[in-house]
Design a protein around this motif. Structure first.
Motif, PDB file in Angstrom:
ATOM      1  N   VAL A  98      -4.176   1.873  14.584  1.00 59.34           N
ATOM      2  CA  VAL A  98      -3.050   1.426  14.388  1.00 59.34           C
ATOM      3  C   VAL A  98      -3.347  -0.506  15.166  1.00 59.34           C
ATOM      4  O   VAL A  98      -3.656  -0.318  16.251  1.00 59.34           O
ATOM      5  CB  VAL A  98      -1.604   1.839  14.835  1.00 59.34           C
ATOM      6  N   ILE A  99      -2.995  -1.206  14.373  1.00 64.31           N
ATOM      7  CA  ILE A  99      -3.138  -2.529  14.156  1.00 64.31           C
ATOM      8  C   ILE A  99      -1.838  -3.012  14.272  1.00 64.31           C
ATOM      9  O   ILE A  99      -0.713  -2.844  13.198  1.00 64.31           O
ATOM     10  CB  ILE A  99      -3.743  -3.260  13.091  1.00 64.31           C
ATOM     11  N   THR A 119      -0.777  -9.854  11.226  1.00 65.05           N
ATOM     12  CA  THR A 119      -1.792  -8.728  10.677  1.00 65.05           C
ATOM     13  C   THR A 119      -0.385  -8.154   9.732  1.00 65.05           C
ATOM     14  O   THR A 119       1.097  -9.010  10.022  1.00 65.05           O
ATOM     15  CB  THR A 119      -1.685  -7.245  11.489  1.00 65.05           C
ATOM     16  N   CYS A 123      -3.254  -4.151   7.056  1.00 68.85           N
ATOM     17  CA  CYS A 123      -3.472  -2.804   7.358  1.00 68.85           C
ATOM     18  C   CYS A 123      -4.423  -1.399   6.119  1.00 68.85           C
ATOM     19  O   CYS A 123      -5.495  -0.963   6.457  1.00 68.85           O
ATOM     20  CB  CYS A 123      -2.220  -1.777   7.417  1.00 68.85           C
ATOM     21  N   LYS A 124      -4.012  -1.705   4.833  1.00 67.58           N
ATOM     22  CA  LYS A 124      -4.939  -1.478   3.795  1.00 67.58           C
ATOM     23  C   LYS A 124      -5.866  -1.688   3.562  1.00 67.58           C
ATOM     24  O   LYS A 124      -7.208  -0.957   3.767  1.00 67.58           O
ATOM     25  CB  LYS A 124      -3.922  -1.464   2.797  1.00 67.58           C
ATOM     26  N   ALA A 144      -6.922   0.615   7.945  1.00 66.88           N
ATOM     27  CA  ALA A 144      -6.315   1.471   9.223  1.00 66.88           C
ATOM     28  C   ALA A 144      -5.631   2.614   8.452  1.00 66.88           C
ATOM     29  O   ALA A 144      -6.016   1.998   7.493  1.00 66.88           O
ATOM     30  CB  ALA A 144      -5.698   0.178  10.208  1.00 66.88           C
ATOM     31  N   TYR A 180       0.440   0.192  10.498  1.00 68.17           N
ATOM     32  CA  TYR A 180       0.846  -1.117  11.029  1.00 68.17           C
ATOM     33  C   TYR A 180       1.739  -1.290  11.768  1.00 68.17           C
ATOM     34  O   TYR A 180       2.913  -0.296  10.831  1.00 68.17           O
ATOM     35  CB  TYR A 180       0.593  -1.953   9.638  1.00 68.17           C
TER      36      TYR A 180
END
Ligand code: B12
Ligand code: SF4
Lengths: 212, 228
Positions: free
Chosen positions: A175-176, A181, A186-187, A191, A194
């Motif tokens: 998880v970011i 971010t 995230c995509k 990851a 988000y």
């Protein structure tokens, strides 16, 4: 709602580190279960603190202190809990390699640990390999990465690929979060999720822990 | 380039004020623990700063040279060519506190140590700013840019800035890692310069909901002032 449980909520909101222990004992004496006290007293108290933080009324110092207040009560409750009741799991937190901003990560760590997660905080400027080594040795299923420096977002991809190379990609959720971010990032980085705020982080990890 | 090293910067921390800020109640176990941590920090803290005094020479549309070292950024070029004198700097909480903070265990103590290091960095930045203002004889409006703050002046430019400051960075104990991170972590680097119209990163930064914003975002400024 019993007055004693409301008092637990208040003690957390008012950061009453000296009073919380006696209040937890009082709840137990009145026949409340440790689980009820955690759910209705402690978690709800933390929710209030979290909300005040998001609204700008509380600062990081309040959050940290609320965490300490909770820590005073937990051993008293844990002692009475059913053996076999498990925590929610382990989250490894790190600010990515090349970045040094840690305040946001620390807030996420505080909220997660106060809500029943085991948190391993690796600090800042953490190389991907160290994160994966820790995931292996601890058996953690969750990784939270924080990044604020735009130029360091590639470090997120490094963690994702290192997890793949280590054969852990299916086992761990990455998880970011952090100011630079986003959902798109995230995509792009591969990851799993988000989170914009620390409360989002809690919601996401709670969902994962519940198997959602 | 002439350089000035600022050492012996006092770390004045008011215990009561700090306790209030950190939400520590007087008379509690936390209060006495904090007291001893603060006492350690006060003895150890050596905040430091170093700055150079130079002029910037425009090399092309998107670059300036200071003392033979090239900085590539349109915004830097335009800001500095009008400035006359410029002050490259680094300010830090000092290695002493950073080393000490490694020994903290538990979230609460680590948080206190962190807050104290940020305060020490604040002291260093404060003394640096007043030195620069004094040098300019008051009156002049000082602006600052930091590598990594704007897309137009990315973090990689830390390397040039550290090369320019040379030995001065060593004198204050600041070093750059290969990922461009300054150690001690509680450090900042940049170039200060005189600007009549005033410059703040914030007017070029679109970030929403930033608590530290010092000027509104001006979407047209890149085009208007910098032709970007
Ligand atoms: C405080 C700060 C510092 C402090 C760091 C203190 C510390 N202990 O972390 C100091 C002064 C040391 C610092 C230094 C630098 N900084 Co700085 N810093 C900031 C500042 C002002 C605030 C960051 C912060 O703490 N925000 C508050 C927290 C609560 O917010 P947050 O981190 O976003 O976290 C929340 C969410 O994002 C989320 N979240 C965070 N992590 C995670 C993780 C997960 C898993 C999830 C789900 C959610 C989540 O939850 C949090 C709570 O809700 C920002 C500007 C800004 N407004 O963001 C610049 C900023 C991040 N810094 C910046 C820069 C460039 C630097 C320097 C490189 C400047 C320089 N040349 O000296 C140096 C680097 C020093 C070094 N050692 O190399 C830039 C980055 C630009 C960019 N986009 O790349 C910023 C944006 C400022 C700017 N525009 O110039 N900095
Ligand atoms: S708005 Fe915030 S993030 Fe952007 S430059 Fe200003 S202080 Fe930094």
């Amino acid at each position: 709602m019993k007055e004693s449980i409301l008092a637990v909520r208040r003690a957390i909101d008012e950061l009453d580190i000296d009073g919380i222990g006696a209040l937890a004992v009082k709840c137990l004496e009145e026949g409340l279960s440790p689980e009820e006290i955690i759910q209705e007293g402690i978690s709800k108290g933390l929710e209030i603190v979290g909300r005040k933080f998001e609204e700008g009324e509380y600062f990081l110092a309040d959050l940290i202190m609320a965490g300490e207040v909770v820590k005073e009560a937990m051993p008293i409750l844990k002692e009475r809990m059913n053996p076999g009741g498990r925590g929610k799991g382990t989250v490894i937190l790190a600010t990515v390699a090349g970045d040094i901003h840690e305040i946001g990560k620390n807030i996420v760590g505080m909220i997660l640990s106060a809500n029943g997660f085991e948190v391993i905080d690796l600090g800042v400027d953490v190389p991907a390999q160290r994160i994966l080594d820790t995931a292996k040795s601890s058996g953690a299923r969750f990784i939270g990465l924080s990044a604020l420096l735009t130029t360091m977002v590639e470090s997120i991809r490094e963690v994702v690929s290192a997890a793949g190379a280590a054969g852990l990609r299916d086992r761990v959720k990455i998880v970011i979060g952090g100011a630079c971010t986003s959902m798109e990032l995230c995509k792009e980085m591969g990851a799993d999720a988000y989170g914009e705020t620390a409360i989002d982080a809690l919601r996401i990890f709670n969902d994962y822990a519940a198997g959602a | 380039m002439d350089q000035v090293i600022l050492q012996g910067i006092p770390f004045d921390a008011d215990e009561r004020g700090l306790m209030e800020l950190l939400r520590i109640r007087p008379g509690t176990k936390n209060a006495s623990e904090f007291s001893s941590i603060l006492a350690q920090a006060k003895t150890l803290a050596r905040p430091k700063a170093a700055f150079g005094i130079a002029t910037a020479r425009t090399v092309d549309h998107d670059a300036v040279e200071i003392d033979g070292i090239r900085f590539t950024s349109r915004v830097v070029r335009i800001n500095l060519e009008k400035a006359g004198v410029v002050f490259p700097f680094v300010a830090t909480c000092g290695t002493e506190l950073e080393d000490w903070s490694q020994g903290m265990t538990g979230m609460l103590h680590a948080f206190w140590a962190d807050s104290l290091m940020l305060m020490a960095l604040g002291s260093a930045v404060g003394v640096l700013e007043s030195h620069l203002k004094e040098r300019l004889g008051g009156g002049a409006a000082l602006s600052t840019m930091n590598p990594g703050s704007l897309e137009d002046w990315p973090l990689g430019e830390q390397a040039a800035l550290f090369r320019l400051l040379g030995d001065a960075t060593e004198a204050v104990g600041a070093r750059l890692t290969d990922k461009m991170v300054i150690r001690p972590l509680k450090s900042v680097s940049g170039i200060s310069f005189v600007s009549e119209e005033g410059f703040t990163n914030c007017s070029l930064c679109p970030r929403q909901g930033c608590d530290s914003r010092r000027a509104p975002y001006d979407a047209g400024l890149y085009g208007k002032r910098y032709g970007l």
